[in-house]
Design a protein around this motif. Structure first.
Motif, PDB file in Angstrom:
ATOM      1  N   GLY A 138       0.811  -1.215   0.000  1.00 15.45           N
ATOM      2  CA  GLY A 138       0.000   0.000   0.000  1.00 15.45           C
ATOM      3  C   GLY A 138       0.840   1.260   0.000  1.00 15.45           C
ATOM      4  O   GLY A 138       0.340   2.342  -0.310  1.00 15.45           O
ATOM      5  N   GLU A 139       2.119   1.139   0.345  1.00 12.99           N
ATOM      6  CA  GLU A 139       3.004   2.302   0.351  1.00 12.99           C
ATOM      7  C   GLU A 139       3.361   2.675  -1.087  1.00 12.99           C
ATOM      8  O   GLU A 139       3.641   1.818  -1.906  1.00 12.99           O
ATOM      9  N   ARG A 140       3.357   3.969  -1.370  1.00 10.21           N
ATOM     10  CA  ARG A 140       3.583   4.435  -2.730  1.00 10.21           C
ATOM     11  C   ARG A 140       5.059   4.759  -2.994  1.00 10.21           C
ATOM     12  O   ARG A 140       5.823   5.055  -2.090  1.00 10.21           O
ATOM     13  N   VAL A 141       5.408   4.703  -4.272  1.00 12.62           N
ATOM     14  CA  VAL A 141       6.779   4.961  -4.722  1.00 12.62           C
ATOM     15  C   VAL A 141       6.803   6.289  -5.480  1.00 12.62           C
ATOM     16  O   VAL A 141       5.872   6.601  -6.220  1.00 12.62           O
ATOM     17  N   LYS A 142       7.853   7.058  -5.291  1.00 15.92           N
ATOM     18  CA  LYS A 142       7.965   8.358  -5.955  1.00 15.92           C
ATOM     19  C   LYS A 142       8.575   8.216  -7.343  1.00 15.92           C
ATOM     20  O   LYS A 142       9.532   7.491  -7.546  1.00 15.92           O
ATOM     21  N   ARG A 143       7.986   8.922  -8.286  1.00 15.76           N
ATOM     22  CA  ARG A 143       8.591   9.015  -9.604  1.00 15.76           C
ATOM     23  C   ARG A 143       9.738  10.022  -9.545  1.00 15.76           C
ATOM     24  O   ARG A 143       9.757  10.903  -8.690  1.00 15.76           O
ATOM     25  N   PRO A 144      10.707   9.923 -10.471  1.00 12.38           N
ATOM     26  CA  PRO A 144      11.793  10.906 -10.483  1.00 12.38           C
ATOM     27  C   PRO A 144      11.242  12.302 -10.722  1.00 12.38           C
ATOM     28  O   PRO A 144      10.327  12.490 -11.530  1.00 12.38           O
TER      29      PRO A 144
END
Length: 252
Positions: A138-144
């Motif tokens: 459920g944790e989100r990942v950041k785009r560059p």
């Protein structure tokens, strides 16, 4: 990359006879039985795929359902368990192998993914470093962050010394860059004050110190003092400054 969700039909197919075997092994087993020993009839083969031939109008319908059953079984085999979720970006998009993401302030390439009981790990790489990014389900990942470019197309980084293209050539330090809110903004520090520079204005910044009449005069005084006046260079600069002022409508 596995599918995020499998259909009920796919799960039913996975639970067919010989469900302990992978799809490829299961299919080869059927081929061996039918082609070598010949112990299975056409009807029996159809039943192995969950199909009742008596309810099919033509052999073509039966074959179509067989191929669909194989595709469903492949989908189910690749699907993630119910409590496991493939990592996603903040905008909801799936993080796929080969995607770029932000890792420890750098842009990294996703090379592999590992799943654990309570979270995932993305194996990331770039030319000068590699590492693993961990997260809970459920944790989100950041785009560059998108690059913010100056007037010459050079990326602006925190800590850079920049100048206003049309300014008086005084140096400013990049304190912060915000490129995630739509229009990029740069915080610049000069003389102890923070100046907010919004919208397309980063394009009015440059890493090259712009010339000015003040700098021209200071350099001339210094050159005269040391007896090293480059008349050709000083004349070139003077003409360039005069041209720039004329273009701006200010005259000489």
């Amino acid at each position: 990359m596995g599918a995020i969700e499998a259909s009920d039909r796919a799960w039913k197919v996975v639970q067919m006879t010989d469900e302990r075997h992978g799809t490829a092994e299961w299919l080869r087993g059927l081929v061996d039985e039918c082609g070598v020993s010949g112990t299975r009839s056409c009807t029996a083969i159809a039943e192995a795929f969950g199909i009742d031939c008596e309810h099919e109008r033509t052999c073509r319908d039966c074959i179509t359902k067989m191929m669909t059953a194989i595709a469903d079984r492949i989908d189910a085999e690749r699907a993630l368990p119910a409590d496991v979720e493939w990592p996603r970006f903040e905008d909801g998009g799936l993080v796929r192998i080969g995607d770029e993401l932000e890792f420890e302030g750098k842009t990294m390439l996703v090379c592999d993914a590992t799943f654990y009981a309570d979270g995932w790990a993305l194996w990331c790489d770039r030319e000068d470093m590699s590492g693993r990014l961990y997260g809970k389900y459920g944790e989100r990942v950041k785009r560059p962050a998108p690059e913010v470019l100056d007037a010459d197309g050079v990326p602006i980084k925190v800590g850079d010394t920049v100048y206003f293209v049309d300014g008086d050539a005084r140096a400013l330090t990049v304190e912060c860059i915000d490129a995630n809110g739509g229009e990029p903004a740069v915080d610049l520090v000069y003389a102890g004050q923070i100046l907010r520079w919004h919208s397309a204005n980063p394009e009015k910044l440059t890493h090259e110190r712009p010339d000015s009449w003040r700098l021209w005069g200071e350099d001339l005084d210094m050159a005269v003092k040391f007896g090293e006046v480059d008349k050709v260079e000083m004349m070139r600069r003077a003409k360039a400054l005069a041209k720039a002022l004329a273009k701006a409508g200010e005259g000489l």
